[in-house]
Design an enzyme around this catalytic site. Structure first.
Site, PDB file in Angstrom:
ATOM      1  N   TYR A  93       0.822  -1.206   0.000  1.00  0.00           N
ATOM      2  CA  TYR A  93       0.000   0.000   0.000  1.00  0.00           C
ATOM      3  C   TYR A  93       0.856   1.255   0.000  1.00  0.00           C
ATOM      4  O   TYR A  93       1.762   1.398   0.822  1.00  0.00           O
ATOM      5  CB  TYR A  93      -0.915  -0.018   1.218  1.00  0.00           C
ATOM      6  CG  TYR A  93      -2.066   0.961   1.180  1.00  0.00           C
ATOM      7  CD1 TYR A  93      -2.651   1.357  -0.011  1.00  0.00           C
ATOM      8  CD2 TYR A  93      -2.591   1.473   2.360  1.00  0.00           C
ATOM      9  CE1 TYR A  93      -3.719   2.234  -0.037  1.00  0.00           C
ATOM     10  CE2 TYR A  93      -3.666   2.343   2.358  1.00  0.00           C
ATOM     11  CZ  TYR A  93      -4.227   2.725   1.144  1.00  0.00           C
ATOM     12  OH  TYR A  93      -5.294   3.599   1.122  1.00  0.00           O
TER      13      TYR A  93
ATOM     14  N   SER B 122       0.887  -8.114   1.193  1.00  0.00           N
ATOM     15  CA  SER B 122       0.075  -7.076   1.818  1.00  0.00           C
ATOM     16  C   SER B 122      -0.940  -6.549   0.796  1.00  0.00           C
ATOM     17  O   SER B 122      -1.781  -7.309   0.328  1.00  0.00           O
ATOM     18  CB  SER B 122       0.960  -5.969   2.387  1.00  0.00           C
ATOM     19  OG  SER B 122       0.222  -5.149   3.257  1.00  0.00           O
ATOM     20  N   GLN B 123      -0.904  -5.248   0.414  1.00  0.00           N
ATOM     21  CA  GLN B 123      -1.773  -4.829  -0.683  1.00  0.00           C
ATOM     22  C   GLN B 123      -1.484  -5.664  -1.922  1.00  0.00           C
ATOM     23  O   GLN B 123      -2.391  -6.033  -2.670  1.00  0.00           O
ATOM     24  CB  GLN B 123      -1.583  -3.351  -1.010  1.00  0.00           C
ATOM     25  CG  GLN B 123      -2.435  -2.903  -2.208  1.00  0.00           C
ATOM     26  CD  GLN B 123      -2.140  -1.488  -2.655  1.00  0.00           C
ATOM     27  OE1 GLN B 123      -2.965  -0.599  -2.491  1.00  0.00           O
ATOM     28  NE2 GLN B 123      -0.971  -1.272  -3.239  1.00  0.00           N
TER      29      GLN B 123
ATOM     30  N   ASP C 194       0.444 -11.079  13.094  1.00  0.00           N
ATOM     31  CA  ASP C 194       0.218  -9.927  12.216  1.00  0.00           C
ATOM     32  C   ASP C 194      -0.849  -9.006  12.801  1.00  0.00           C
ATOM     33  O   ASP C 194      -2.026  -9.366  12.880  1.00  0.00           O
ATOM     34  CB  ASP C 194      -0.208 -10.430  10.828  1.00  0.00           C
ATOM     35  CG  ASP C 194      -0.108  -9.364   9.745  1.00  0.00           C
ATOM     36  OD1 ASP C 194      -0.208  -8.169  10.079  1.00  0.00           O
ATOM     37  OD2 ASP C 194       0.060  -9.740   8.573  1.00  0.00           O
TER      38      ASP C 194
ATOM     39  N   HIS D  21       3.657  -8.764  10.285  1.00  0.00           N
ATOM     40  CA  HIS D  21       3.628  -8.176   8.943  1.00  0.00           C
ATOM     41  C   HIS D  21       5.048  -7.746   8.594  1.00  0.00           C
ATOM     42  O   HIS D  21       5.389  -6.565   8.645  1.00  0.00           O
ATOM     43  CB  HIS D  21       2.659  -6.998   8.940  1.00  0.00           C
ATOM     44  CG  HIS D  21       2.017  -6.732   7.622  1.00  0.00           C
ATOM     45  ND1 HIS D  21       1.000  -7.511   7.117  1.00  0.00           N
ATOM     46  CD2 HIS D  21       2.240  -5.762   6.683  1.00  0.00           C
ATOM     47  CE1 HIS D  21       0.614  -7.032   5.947  1.00  0.00           C
ATOM     48  NE2 HIS D  21       1.358  -5.979   5.663  1.00  0.00           N
TER      49      HIS D  21
END
Length: 318
Positions: A92, A183-184, A273, A302
């Site tokens: 992101y 992630s994103q 996470d 994460h």
């Protein structure tokens, strides 16, 4: 062991909390029809960065709503054609990253297409009123408008469109197009394979954008999800629209798209996470109906997951 979320046995059964809009399927069929009506006007521009092993290009195409999308394209030299390709997605507000990080894949005979998400840290446009970028705030972008104007709707479509473009390149085997990202990037890996079901394999790492209501109830609307809290504080401080807001977010909730995937899946999850809680990731994983495997890191959050990249490339080479 300490827990951020549910025990693993419960995670493997969890089905998610965020509501699925009743017209969800019609919504995405309408979105896909809009995407297919766009003239992509794909353009390849040789990059100033070149290597003896691979040709490097800036690839541009037009996505929905007229945005010009950029991706880095690396094509290996002296490789039998057609050959496999990887579409890659970033985290992101970031960007496609340096060329060097893609050369390992090219050295193994893969073409690589790495997309800059519209309006984030790279060169792709966000055409929502002005040319240029918006950088963040994309989860809530469009919540006060019609669902068809949610910005992540457009970004999901860009991801699928890039995979389709890869399949049309003469040097690429359309039966061997794969998707990866964390992630994103993990979220867009799922979106890409769900909306372009010809993607044969996908390896999402701790995917973002899943089960928003669960994130909210865990009081983890911070970091990448901070804009959810900010939106409520500024635009619905009494939470009078809470049900409406989470239902609208359901259109861009990856758990509801996951059952469209037709490729084989290798997913990575860290049980510590706090950015993308494990239960939100399992909400999507548990709805995938194709051959799948999840690799669980009990002590990791994460962050870099040791061995995940090596395991991913072995998966793609099989």
């Amino acid at each position: 062991m300490p827990l951020v979320d549910m025990p693993l046995e419960k995670l493997k059964e969890y089905q998610g909390k965020n509501p699925r809009p009743e017209d969800f399927d019609e919504y995405w069929e309408r979105a896909l029809a809009e995407r297919k009506a766009v003239d992509a006007q794909m353009e390849l521009v040789p990059s100033s960065f070149q290597t003896p092993q691979a040709d490097c290009f800036d690839l541009y195409f037009t996505g929905v709503r007229g945005a010009r999308i950029h991706a880095k394209y690396i094509r290996p030299k002296n490789v039998q054609e057609p050959h496999p390709a990887i579409v890659q997605f970033h985290g992101y507000s970031s960007h496609a990253g340096d060329w060097l990080g893609k050369l390992a894949y090219a050295s193994l005979g893969f073409s690589v297409l790495s997309m800059d998400c519209r309006g984030q840290g790279g060169s792709s446009e966000d055409t929502g009123g002005v040319k240029g970028t918006t950088h963040r705030g994309h989860i809530v972008r469009g919540l006060d408008d019609k669902p068809d104007n949610l910005l992540f709707r457009h970004i999901f479509l860009d991801a699928a469109q890039l995979a389709g473009i890869a399949m049309e390149l003469p040097e690429v085997d359309p039966e061997q197009v794969y998707a990866i990202g964390g992630s994103q990037g993990g979220a867009l890996t799922i979106a890409c394979a769900a909306l372009e079901p010809r993607v044969k394999k996908l390896a999402p790492v701790y995917p973002f954008l899943c089960d928003y209501k669960r994130v909210w109830e865990m009081d983890l609307a911070q970091g990448s999800y901070e804009e959810l809290r900010t939106f409520f504080r500024h635009f619905d401080p009494l939470h009078e629209r809470e049900d409406e807001i989470f239902e609208k977010l359901g259109y861009i909730d990856l758990q509801h798209l996951a059952n469209r995937i037709r490729g084989e899946v290798l997913m990575f999850v860290g049980l510590m996470d706090r950015t993308c809680p494990p239960s939100t990731q399992f909400a999507a994983y548990n709805k995938i109906t194709t051959p799948k495997q999840v690799v669980v890191y009990p002590d990791f959050g994460h962050e870099n997951l040791p061995g995940a990249s090596d395991r991913t490339i072995q998966f793609l080479l099989q």
